[in-house]
Design an enzyme around this catalytic site. Structure first.
Site, PDB file in Angstrom:
ATOM      1  N   ALA A  12       5.203  -5.320   4.429  1.00  0.00           N
ATOM      2  CA  ALA A  12       4.083  -5.426   3.496  1.00  0.00           C
ATOM      3  C   ALA A  12       4.156  -6.671   2.624  1.00  0.00           C
ATOM      4  CB  ALA A  12       4.026  -4.180   2.613  1.00  0.00           C
ATOM      5  N   GLY A  15       7.293 -11.465   6.454  1.00  0.00           N
ATOM      6  CA  GLY A  15       7.716 -11.287   7.834  1.00  0.00           C
ATOM      7  C   GLY A  15       8.822 -12.257   8.193  1.00  0.00           C
ATOM      8  N   ASP A 238       7.967   0.097  12.076  1.00  0.00           N
ATOM      9  CA  ASP A 238       9.237  -0.475  11.637  1.00  0.00           C
ATOM     10  C   ASP A 238      10.327   0.565  11.460  1.00  0.00           C
ATOM     11  OD1 ASP A 238       8.034   0.604   9.366  1.00  0.00           O
ATOM     12  OD2 ASP A 238       7.812  -1.325   8.341  1.00  0.00           O
ATOM     13  N   THR A 239       9.970   1.762  11.016  1.00  0.00           N
ATOM     14  CA  THR A 239      10.995   2.788  10.850  1.00  0.00           C
ATOM     15  C   THR A 239      11.577   3.225  12.183  1.00  0.00           C
ATOM     16  OG1 THR A 239       9.785   3.582   8.917  1.00  0.00           O
ATOM     17  CG2 THR A 239      11.538   4.980   9.738  1.00  0.00           C
ATOM     18  N   ASN A 297       8.942  10.941   3.681  1.00  0.00           N
ATOM     19  CA  ASN A 297       8.595   9.638   3.097  1.00  0.00           C
ATOM     20  C   ASN A 297       8.842   9.690   1.592  1.00  0.00           C
ATOM     21  OD1 ASN A 297       6.997   7.681   5.062  1.00  0.00           O
ATOM     22  ND2 ASN A 297       6.514   9.780   5.634  1.00  0.00           N
ATOM     23  N   GLN A 305      10.729  -3.272  -6.559  1.00  0.00           N
ATOM     24  CA  GLN A 305      10.072  -4.514  -6.139  1.00  0.00           C
ATOM     25  C   GLN A 305       8.930  -4.857  -7.083  1.00  0.00           C
ATOM     26  OE1 GLN A 305       8.963  -3.432  -2.164  1.00  0.00           O
ATOM     27  NE2 GLN A 305      10.948  -3.943  -1.274  1.00  0.00           N
TER      28      GLN A 305
END
Length: 472
Positions: A12, A15, A238-239, A297, A305
């Protein structure tokens, strides 16, 4: 000749292009290129700039060419749930709205007017998250029905990039399951559910497994980047890629894929769609080789962040960890899964407002603020472990933390303390590594997942943290 495998890992906030190879029996990783990502406001919505992202994908591929390290294959992974709608000419319809946008507010009620929440979970095994694809599609149906009528195909974000690279449209299994529209028994789209929702079946592509070759780069892309290579599907969620890289050869552990989100759970061969799992808010996302990621989750490092960004990024994450540790006596705790922390205008203020509203002391320094976030996360991990053990009837010896958050040693220690488990931290580059492992498994570098994971352990090892609290 040494073979290279390219993982394009897009999150998010940014990259990376990471090349993987094997040298003297050990896995080697090399970052070739890095770029920024983020949601931008467009016509009142938070959107992804897919054109820019694809240009960045190509820039990173050109860096491989410049380095003289041409990959034998490549694959792209991203986050889940978000998608692109294409018309008959394969032009993008509308904007690529991101999961933090508020267009899905109230869409759960719209969906449950068609199918009950309990029944939906029983059919899909996917936990309710208001940003799941099913609610996003309902938002499009309610606000922009003409777009759905004109749509000829739907692709998840990484599937769209793979389409741009090869010209082939497929929907990779692990990301497809995040839509809350896949049947965990058939491992295919729940077409009866799509009919109930009034969604056109024909826009959904064939579900395809990680490790599948999509062929080679198109001629146009090959000319643009200066080389040709095979494109192999990783676990595009991605997980799913991160979990593939967990350095464990048994099943006596709970994993945490720690990044913007913390995904905490276990691997299973069958989905658990019981009402008890739904009430505990566990999900059954697809994994490599038809495994299921039975997980929860948790808001994750998004909170720290955001706090860091509000401080103009003047502190590194390591510095924030150190400041939190020096303020370890600060005991105020927030529920990290509360919706107020999903996309607040100001995270620091949201934390203070929550604490004030619950009668707790509010932080007076950056260190206290960071201590609150890290302790709140670790407490949530402890509660999640207890739920996993209760729901499965098993007791697990250790926790494997992979991903960027595994580098936060203070959080690792707190996790050991709150859970009472041994914590094994690393590797940090788990998502890119899992992407590369899927390609290597396809190429025959490893005979099995176990062999691949053993190689991860031999190559990178883990850092171990023991519980410091008695009576846990």
């Amino acid at each position: 000749m040494q073979n290279y495998y390219l993982a394009v890992d897009i999150g998010a906030s940014g990259g990376r292009h990471i090349l993987g190879s094997i040298y003297n029996g050990k896995l080697q990783l090399e970052e070739i290129y890095r770029f920024e990502n983020g949601l931008t406001e467009k016509d009142g919505h938070l959107c992804w700039d897919l054109e820019i992202l694809f240009l960045e994908i190509q820039k990173g591929m050109k860096k491989c060419k410049e380095a003289g390290k041409i990959p034998a294959s490549m694959g792209v992974d991203t986050w889940g749930v978000d998608f692109v709608l294409l018309d008959k000419e394969d032009k993008v319809l509308g904007a690529a709205v991101g999961y933090r946008d508020k267009r899905t507010d109230g869409m759960d009620a719209e969906v449950y007017g068609i199918i009950e929440e309990k029944q939906l979970y029983n059919r899909t095994g996917i936990q309710k998250q208001i940003f799941n694809t099913i609610y996003q599609l309902m938002a499009v149906e309610r606000t922009e029905p003409d777009i759905l009528q004109r749509a000829a195909s739907l692709l998840m974000i990484p599937d769209y990039f793979h389409f741009l690279l090869t010209g082939r449209k497929v929907q990779e299994y692990t990301n497809a399951t995040t839509t809350q529209l896949v049947n965990p028994i058939t491992k295919d789209w729940d077409y009866a559910l799509l009919d109930k929702l009034g969604t056109k079946n024909e826009i959904f592509q064939k579900i395809t497994m990680p490790g599948t070759s999509l062929g080679h780069l198109s001629r146009e892309i090959s000319r643009e980047v200066g080389f040709d290579c095979e494109v192999v599907l990783p676990g595009t969620h991605d997980t799913a890629s991160a979990v593939l890289a967990v350095p464990a050869c048994d099943d006596d552990y709970v994993y945490i894929s720690s990044g913007t989100w913390s995904l905490m759970g276990i691997e299973r061969m069958e989905a658990d769609c019981r009402e008890e799992s739904r009430l505990a808010n566990f999900t059954n996302e697809g994994g490599y080789a038809y495994r299921f990621r039975y997980l929860k989750n948790i808001m994750g490092l998004w909170m720290i962040q955001s706090v860091r960004h509000e401080l103009d990024d003047q502190y590194s994450f390591a510095e924030l960890c150190s400041m939190a540790e020096k303020n370890s006596s600060f005991s105020s705790i927030v529920d990290v899964n509360d919706q107020v922390f999903l996309s607040p205008e100001n995270m620091s203020q949201a934390i203070k407002d929550y604490l004030e509203g619950t009668g707790q002391k509010t932080p007076e320094s950056v260190g206290e603020l960071a201590a609150c976030v890290y302790n709140s996360l670790a407490k949530c991990y402890g509660e999640a472990v207890e739920e996993i053990e209760r729901l499965t009837g098993r007791t697990f010896k250790r926790i494997h933390i992979v991903g960027g958050g595994s580098n936060a040693d203070y959080l690792n220690q707190l996790t050991a303390d709150y859970t009472g488990k041994e914590v094994c931290a690393g590797p940090g580059e788990a998502t890119a590594l899992g992407n590369i492992l899927a390609q290597m498994l396809k190429a025959g570098n490893f005979a099995s997942i176990t062999e691949a994971r053993n190689c991860v352990y031999d190559s990178f090892g883990v850092r171990v943290f023991k519980n410091r609290k008695e009576g846990k």
